[in-house]
Design an enzyme around this catalytic site. Sequence first.
Site, PDB file in Angstrom:
ATOM      1  N   LEU A  52       0.564  -1.072   0.033  1.00 36.82           N
ATOM      2  CA  LEU A  52      -0.418   0.391  -0.393  1.00 36.82           C
ATOM      3  C   LEU A  52       0.566   1.104   0.109  1.00 36.82           C
ATOM      4  CD1 LEU A  52      -2.595  -0.666   2.660  1.00 36.82           C
ATOM      5  CD2 LEU A  52      -3.538  -0.586   0.419  1.00 36.82           C
ATOM      6  N   ASP A  53       0.382   2.379  -0.442  1.00 42.46           N
ATOM      7  CA  ASP A  53       1.259   3.115  -0.526  1.00 42.46           C
ATOM      8  C   ASP A  53       1.665   4.088   0.507  1.00 42.46           C
ATOM      9  OD1 ASP A  53       1.947   3.257  -3.617  1.00 42.46           O
ATOM     10  OD2 ASP A  53       0.396   4.419  -3.883  1.00 42.46           O
TER      11      ASP A  53
END
Length: 232
Positions: A52-53
């Site tokens: 996940l960014d």
Amino acid sequence: MKQKYQYIKNTELDLKDKIFGINKPKNFSSNQVIQIIKKYYGLKKIGHAGTLDPLATGLLLVATNSKTKELNELILENKKYVAEIQFNYQTSTYDAEGEITNYTTRKIHEKTLKEELKFLNSTYWYQQPPVYSAVKIKGKKLYEYARANQEVSVPFKKVYINKVELISFDSISQKTFVSLDVSKGFYIRSFANDIGLRLNNYGYLLNLKRVEVGNYKLDQAYDFFDLVKQVN
């Protein structure tokens, strides 16, 4: 300069040889989260089933010690997200971190958006990863090319949209919330950019929350700050 924190265990949970979800907070990288958990719970091995960014939140599926060998299969699972997209603007990173590169005053209408999303259900989608991403081309990460202002040919990747639905749309702010059920390797940032272009407009990802990975759900996950307490 960012404040550095130390952490202490909040619980006496045994996280060894487990597969579990963590609700990743905003402004933490996926690797930061798992390395903090590894250190403070005395784990030998740890990994996750899909990055996940830092700006994204939600379900980070984690495996520890002997269970890390199952990650190769878990990574293949479909993933579900809730995304907030801002139309009228395009950014260099396809999200809120980047610089605005294009702008239009053209308005998107809810009916048009609904029709486009309906058309995309159960379809293969060819997308290019964002130039600011960790995808490697010729042994070098894309963001390294971008930061050095070097051009590189980015190949299109075939991914799959199982289902995409409109949750809400604000015609004044030109913001929308959509839910997406997609295959592995799907970039929601690229989707936000592409859907804007398909509607003869621009779009970028404002916020993203991952809610499912295969059979694992966000409401079953540990909150990161329930596992560790941040101290100065």
